[in-house]
Design a protein around this motif. Structure first.
Motif, PDB file in Angstrom:
ATOM      1  N   ASP B  67       0.821  -1.216   0.000  1.00  0.00           N
ATOM      2  CA  ASP B  67       0.000   0.000   0.000  1.00  0.00           C
ATOM      3  C   ASP B  67       0.855   1.266   0.000  1.00  0.00           C
ATOM      4  OD1 ASP B  67      -2.573  -1.421   2.184  1.00  0.00           O
ATOM      5  OD2 ASP B  67      -2.288  -1.520   0.003  1.00  0.00           O
ATOM      6  N   ALA B  68       1.958   1.241   0.746  1.00  0.00           N
ATOM      7  CA  ALA B  68       2.842   2.411   0.850  1.00  0.00           C
ATOM      8  C   ALA B  68       3.893   2.458  -0.257  1.00  0.00           C
ATOM      9  CB  ALA B  68       3.524   2.418   2.214  1.00  0.00           C
ATOM     10  N   ARG B  69       3.853   1.517  -1.154  1.00  0.00           N
ATOM     11  CA  ARG B  69       4.793   1.412  -2.291  1.00  0.00           C
ATOM     12  C   ARG B  69       6.243   1.308  -1.818  1.00  0.00           C
ATOM     13  NH1 ARG B  69       4.513   5.928  -5.731  1.00  0.00           N
ATOM     14  NH2 ARG B  69       3.332   7.089  -4.178  1.00  0.00           N
ATOM     15  N   LYS B  70       6.451   0.612  -0.684  1.00  0.00           N
ATOM     16  CA  LYS B  70       7.808   0.381  -0.197  1.00  0.00           C
ATOM     17  C   LYS B  70       8.184  -1.103  -0.274  1.00  0.00           C
ATOM     18  CE  LYS B  70       7.953   4.110   3.227  1.00  0.00           C
ATOM     19  NZ  LYS B  70       8.185   4.405   4.668  1.00  0.00           N
ATOM     20  N   ASP B  71       7.220  -1.965  -0.564  1.00  0.00           N
ATOM     21  CA  ASP B  71       7.505  -3.380  -0.550  1.00  0.00           C
ATOM     22  C   ASP B  71       6.632  -4.115  -1.558  1.00  0.00           C
ATOM     23  OD1 ASP B  71       5.708  -2.680   2.062  1.00  0.00           O
ATOM     24  OD2 ASP B  71       4.953  -4.446   1.007  1.00  0.00           O
ATOM     25  N   SER B  72       7.038  -5.349  -1.845  1.00  0.00           N
ATOM     26  CA  SER B  72       6.300  -6.154  -2.809  1.00  0.00           C
ATOM     27  C   SER B  72       6.485  -7.625  -2.471  1.00  0.00           C
ATOM     28  CB  SER B  72       6.802  -5.877  -4.228  1.00  0.00           C
ATOM     29  OG  SER B  72       6.100  -6.644  -5.191  1.00  0.00           O
ATOM     30  N   SER B  73       5.575  -8.453  -2.957  1.00  0.00           N
ATOM     31  CA  SER B  73       5.714  -9.886  -2.763  1.00  0.00           C
ATOM     32  C   SER B  73       5.377 -10.615  -4.047  1.00  0.00           C
ATOM     33  CB  SER B  73       4.803 -10.370  -1.631  1.00  0.00           C
ATOM     34  OG  SER B  73       3.449 -10.176  -1.962  1.00  0.00           O
ATOM     35  N   LEU B  74       5.989 -11.784  -4.177  1.00  0.00           N
ATOM     36  CA  LEU B  74       5.741 -12.683  -5.303  1.00  0.00           C
ATOM     37  C   LEU B  74       5.341 -14.025  -4.723  1.00  0.00           C
ATOM     38  CD1 LEU B  74       6.031 -14.160  -8.050  1.00  0.00           C
ATOM     39  CD2 LEU B  74       8.504 -14.086  -7.714  1.00  0.00           C
ATOM     40  N   HIS B  75       4.162 -14.493  -5.039  1.00  0.00           N
ATOM     41  CA  HIS B  75       3.665 -15.776  -4.558  1.00  0.00           C
ATOM     42  C   HIS B  75       3.537 -16.729  -5.737  1.00  0.00           C
ATOM     43  CE1 HIS B  75       1.540 -18.529  -1.856  1.00  0.00           C
ATOM     44  NE2 HIS B  75       0.724 -18.754  -2.864  1.00  0.00           N
ATOM     45  N   ILE B  76       4.099 -17.921  -5.580  1.00  0.00           N
ATOM     46  CA  ILE B  76       3.986 -18.953  -6.620  1.00  0.00           C
ATOM     47  C   ILE B  76       3.160 -20.105  -6.061  1.00  0.00           C
ATOM     48  CG2 ILE B  76       5.186 -20.543  -8.143  1.00  0.00           C
ATOM     49  CD1 ILE B  76       7.578 -18.698  -8.136  1.00  0.00           C
ATOM     50  N   THR B  77       2.137 -20.462  -6.775  1.00  0.00           N
ATOM     51  CA  THR B  77       1.269 -21.578  -6.383  1.00  0.00           C
ATOM     52  C   THR B  77       1.681 -22.829  -7.143  1.00  0.00           C
ATOM     53  OG1 THR B  77      -0.568 -20.042  -6.029  1.00  0.00           O
ATOM     54  CG2 THR B  77      -1.117 -22.368  -6.280  1.00  0.00           C
ATOM     55  N   ALA B  78       1.758 -23.930  -6.415  1.00  0.00           N
ATOM     56  CA  ALA B  78       2.080 -25.226  -7.034  1.00  0.00           C
ATOM     57  C   ALA B  78       3.330 -25.115  -7.910  1.00  0.00           C
ATOM     58  CB  ALA B  78       0.894 -25.744  -7.830  1.00  0.00           C
ATOM     59  N   ALA B  79       4.457 -24.815  -7.284  1.00  0.00           N
ATOM     60  CA  ALA B  79       5.704 -24.590  -8.016  1.00  0.00           C
ATOM     61  C   ALA B  79       6.076 -25.798  -8.873  1.00  0.00           C
ATOM     62  CB  ALA B  79       6.828 -24.283  -7.031  1.00  0.00           C
ATOM     63  N   GLN B  80       6.701 -25.497 -10.005  1.00  0.00           N
ATOM     64  CA  GLN B  80       7.153 -26.519 -10.937  1.00  0.00           C
ATOM     65  C   GLN B  80       8.653 -26.358 -11.173  1.00  0.00           C
ATOM     66  OE1 GLN B  80       4.732 -26.124 -14.453  1.00  0.00           O
ATOM     67  NE2 GLN B  80       2.834 -26.564 -13.349  1.00  0.00           N
ATOM     68  N   PRO B  81       9.338 -27.405 -11.594  1.00  0.00           N
ATOM     69  CA  PRO B  81      10.780 -27.292 -11.862  1.00  0.00           C
ATOM     70  C   PRO B  81      11.127 -26.167 -12.831  1.00  0.00           C
ATOM     71  CG  PRO B  81      10.149 -29.587 -11.798  1.00  0.00           C
ATOM     72  CD  PRO B  81       8.869 -28.812 -11.689  1.00  0.00           C
ATOM     73  N   GLY B  82      10.234 -25.845 -13.734  1.00  0.00           N
ATOM     74  CA  GLY B  82      10.461 -24.748 -14.673  1.00  0.00           C
ATOM     75  C   GLY B  82      10.472 -23.377 -14.020  1.00  0.00           C
ATOM     76  N   ASP B  83      10.034 -23.297 -12.762  1.00  0.00           N
ATOM     77  CA  ASP B  83      10.074 -22.025 -12.026  1.00  0.00           C
ATOM     78  C   ASP B  83      11.460 -21.764 -11.428  1.00  0.00           C
ATOM     79  OD1 ASP B  83       6.794 -22.751 -10.698  1.00  0.00           O
ATOM     80  OD2 ASP B  83       7.326 -21.553 -12.462  1.00  0.00           O
ATOM     81  N   THR B  84      12.337 -22.734 -11.496  1.00  0.00           N
ATOM     82  CA  THR B  84      13.690 -22.590 -10.949  1.00  0.00           C
ATOM     83  C   THR B  84      14.414 -21.414 -11.586  1.00  0.00           C
ATOM     84  OG1 THR B  84      13.911 -24.925 -10.387  1.00  0.00           O
ATOM     85  CG2 THR B  84      15.953 -23.715 -10.794  1.00  0.00           C
ATOM     86  N   GLY B  85      15.073 -20.607 -10.745  1.00  0.00           N
ATOM     87  CA  GLY B  85      15.824 -19.466 -11.254  1.00  0.00           C
ATOM     88  C   GLY B  85      16.088 -18.448 -10.171  1.00  0.00           C
ATOM     89  N   LEU B  86      16.696 -17.353 -10.559  1.00  0.00           N
ATOM     90  CA  LEU B  86      16.961 -16.237  -9.653  1.00  0.00           C
ATOM     91  C   LEU B  86      15.878 -15.194  -9.878  1.00  0.00           C
ATOM     92  CD1 LEU B  86      18.938 -14.847  -7.618  1.00  0.00           C
ATOM     93  CD2 LEU B  86      20.030 -13.812  -9.619  1.00  0.00           C
TER      94      LEU B  86
END
Lengths: 113, 110
Positions: B67-86
């Protein structure tokens, strides 16, 4: 559509040698950037340019120089290479600065021995 | 100096698990971007968020801007091997350049 092209992909330099990392983009982007990425780390900005003839320092400019004589090309010059400059170097470009995101090249892995 | 801290630094999970990556700063950003980088390649833009509280979904990935534009999040549901990375967050402050976060290295095992 090539995007951002970096050459070479790999290079080994001896301490004190110099080299130029090449970066070219074919998307007519005004903004171009050079970042370095140390192992397992994020990206640190070395230099950037908002258009031909205009360059500015980033967070870690010491030991590097740049020029921007055309919209397409943004070479990075390393003078008197030092082991601390061992890193992966990424060039990026953007049409409107940071707001629309960057397109990155595939990087140049440089080792100074 | 603007800094973006990401957590966790490393994440190793099994296929099918859910995960959340956080990107935090004491500074306000006008936009926040997420990139994914695979070995030997440059980062690739996943999403840009510009409004406080904004939520964007990209298939199994959900991105939120604080809300304050100071932070963010990334949520991954049911991760797969193809999601591997930096995964890298990056903040823009109308300065012509992005500040990148410290990165989260994700490994998803089959």
């Amino acid at each position: 559509n090539a995007g951002v092209t970096q050459t070479p992909k790999f290079r080994i330099l001896k301490i004190g040698q110099s080299m130029t990392l090449q970066c070219a983009q074919d998307m007519n982007h005004n903004y171009m950037y050079w970042y370095r990425q140390d192992p397992g780390m994020g990206l640190k900005l070395i230099y950037y340019s908002v258009g031909a003839g205009i360059t500015d320092k980033g967070e870690v400019p010491n030991g590097y120089n740049v020029s921007r004589s055309t919209t397409e090309d943004f070479p990075l010059r390393l003078e008197l290479a030092a082991p601390s400059q061992t890193s992966v170097y990424f060039c990026a470009s953007s049409y409107l600065g940071e707001g629309l995101g960057y397109t990155f090249g595939s990087g140049t892995r440089l080792t100074v021995v | 100096t603007q800094l973006l801290e990401q957590s966790p630094q490393f994440l190793s999970i099994q296929e099918g698990e859910n995960l959340t990556v956080y990107c935090n700063s004491s500074s306000v950003f006008s936009s926040l971007q997420w990139y994914r980088q695979e070995p030997g390649e440059g980062p690739v833009l996943l999403v840009t968020v510009v409004t406080g509280g904004e939520v964007k979904k990209l298939k199994r990935l959900t991105f939120q801007f604080g809300d304050a534009r100071k932070d963010s999040s990334l949520h991954i549901t049911a991760a797969q091997p193809g999601d591997t990375g930096l995964y890298l967050c990056a903040g823009g402050g109308n300065t012509d350049k992005l500040i990148f976060g410290t990165g989260t290295r994700l490994q998803v095992f089959p």
